[in-house]
Enzyme design. Structure first.
Site, PDB file in Angstrom:
ATOM      1  N   ASP A  25      -6.416  -2.280   2.673  1.00  0.00           N
ATOM      2  CA  ASP A  25      -6.791  -1.410   3.663  1.00  0.00           C
ATOM      3  C   ASP A  25      -7.187  -2.619   4.897  1.00  0.00           C
ATOM      4  OD1 ASP A  25      -7.314   0.715   5.380  1.00  0.00           O
ATOM      5  OD2 ASP A  25      -9.329   0.948   4.805  1.00  0.00           O
ATOM      6  N   ASP A  77      -8.172  -2.371   8.820  1.00  0.00           N
ATOM      7  CA  ASP A  77      -8.656  -1.707   9.839  1.00  0.00           C
ATOM      8  C   ASP A  77      -9.014  -2.206  11.416  1.00  0.00           C
ATOM      9  OD1 ASP A  77      -8.731   0.896   8.472  1.00  0.00           O
ATOM     10  OD2 ASP A  77     -10.641   0.537   7.707  1.00  0.00           O
ATOM     11  N   ARG A 124      -7.013   1.543  -3.202  1.00  0.00           N
ATOM     12  CA  ARG A 124      -5.913   1.066  -2.329  1.00  0.00           C
ATOM     13  C   ARG A 124      -5.779  -0.082  -2.505  1.00  0.00           C
ATOM     14  NH1 ARG A 124      -9.283   2.980   2.545  1.00  0.00           N
ATOM     15  NH2 ARG A 124      -9.774   4.479   0.985  1.00  0.00           N
ATOM     16  N   ARG A 154       1.085  -1.101  -0.125  1.00  0.00           N
ATOM     17  CA  ARG A 154      -0.031  -0.050  -0.035  1.00  0.00           C
ATOM     18  C   ARG A 154       0.782   1.363  -0.141  1.00  0.00           C
ATOM     19  NH1 ARG A 154      -4.987   1.608   3.847  1.00  0.00           N
ATOM     20  NH2 ARG A 154      -5.403   3.784   2.999  1.00  0.00           N
TER      21      ARG A 154
END
Length: 164
Positions: free
Chosen positions: A93, A95, A90, A81
């Site tokens: 990701d 999270d 992207r 990334r």
């Protein structure tokens, strides 16, 4: 060990391979308990980009929330990334959605994830692996948060894709 819930998303490159690499990384760094199905989803907020593949992983960790965030950022960089515009395309990701029942509110880290309850692309896969988990800020289960969103347009379960 603290139960944690991660969201994974990708819309660049070999999306399936990106998810596989992220899951492999999570298996090295945490104790993975469950991996959701893969969902193909339309981009939200910044809609001028390709569709995402999204999923969630329920795991356990001994790392603090801050240490876990640092490791997630390192994993994103390891997978490839690069910085992009907010909510833009992207490669991967990762999270941190939930960290047990803790609430963390710092400039660099907010847990539960601040937009989790409004995102069908997060709640649909989260319900696969953590339907009964309670969102500490909302006081409702993941399943109840998903149900509150009503019918989800542009969130399609892809049972033909297996990345775990």
């Amino acid at each position: 060990m603290i139960p944690v819930l991660f969201a994974l998303g990708t819309n660049l490159g070999d999306r399936e391979a990106n998810l596989r690499r992220a899951i492999a990384w999570l298996r090295r760094e945490t104790t993975v308990d469950a991996v959701s199905a893969v969902y193909e989803t339309a981009p939200m907020y910044d809609t001028d980009q390709g569709a995402f593949l999204n999923m969630c992983v329920a795991a356990r960790t001994a790392l603090s929330p801050e240490a876990l965030l640092a490791r997630l950022k390192a994993a994103e960089a390891e997978i490839g990334r690069v910085p992009s515009r907010p909510n833009g395309p992207r490669l991967i990701d990762l999270d941190l959605l939930l960290y047990g029942d803790r609430v963390v509110d710092r400039a660099e880290l907010v847990v539960p994830h601040p937009r989790m309850a409004e995102r069908g692309f997060v709640l649909a896969p989260a319900a696969d692996v953590a339907a009964g988990w309670i969102h500490p800020g909302e006081g409702r289960s993941v399943a109840a948060l998903l149900q509150a969103l009503g019918p989800l347009r542009d969130v399609v379960r892809r049972d033909d894709l297996r990345v775990d």
